[in-house]
Design an enzyme around this catalytic site. Sequence first.
Site, PDB file in Angstrom:
ATOM      1  CB  SER A   1      -0.937   0.006   1.210  1.00 30.91           C
ATOM      2  OG  SER A   1      -0.203   0.130   2.408  1.00 30.91           O
TER       3      SER A   1
ATOM      4  CE  LYS B   1      -2.784   2.105   4.912  1.00 27.88           C
ATOM      5  NZ  LYS B   1      -2.720   1.238   3.701  1.00 27.88           N
TER       6      LYS B   1
END
Length: 279
Positions: free
Chosen positions: A42, A120
């Site tokens: 990701s 993230k």
Amino acid sequence: MAEEAKSGNAIWETIKTIVYALLIAGVFRTLFFQPFWIPSGSMKQTLLIGDFLFVNKMAYGYSYASCPSLIIPSVGLNIDAEDVCGWMQGDDNTRLLGGEPERGDVIVFRHPVSGRDYIKRLIGLPGDRIQIREGQIILNDTPVPQKPDGVFTEIAERQGPQGLRPRCENGPVGIGGSCEKTRLIETLPNGVSYDVLNIGNQGSDNTGIYTVPEGYYFFMGDNRDNSADSRLPQAAGGVGFVPYENLIGRADRIMFSSAGRSMLFFWTWRGDRFFKAVN
């Protein structure tokens, strides 16, 4: 008898040494740095599957989430940070010696529902208004600039211990083929620049407007079309808004990186990623 006593003392000293070592390691991991191995794609190309890094816990201070979780499903071990430091939780969403994260930081945080660790990039601060239009971030009514930067290419093969197959912009690619994604350089208002990848048009490329609540943050993965992040509510498999107390630390530098199924397979280590800074 003397030899037996000496042997018993030696065993006891060894046990004490091991216990002290574990206590020191536990304190070090809780207060300073936590190891983290990248399990998914990701955050490509900033972070690759198999990157091993230490998370700087001193960057934002300490909360219950600073306590390490120890989860090994194969042996039924599941010790959660809440089990150890749940007493630090409260309704005030604060931290001890708390420091404010900066927009663009790559952060490990605790998922608000599952409790699992995620990594993230911080995009939205408290009070921000965020919308995604055709894959571009609109931050407080101003588009975040994106500049084309060629193509990110990787081999289409199973990656990491989970054997994940990469998604490709150039269509389904057979094993061993060239998997491509468009690469863009994105620059936030504070000047932080980084690479983001595009695979294709999908629902998360066009969203409604998110208003980040006070004491919460908005995160996105750099591999935009392959990231479950704040664009998705928790009920839909995303992370939603992340509370301040759930931040664990900042990712500053990759120690080493393994392209194989295990970080112990030293012959698969990527030679160009030793001590690489995380931008």
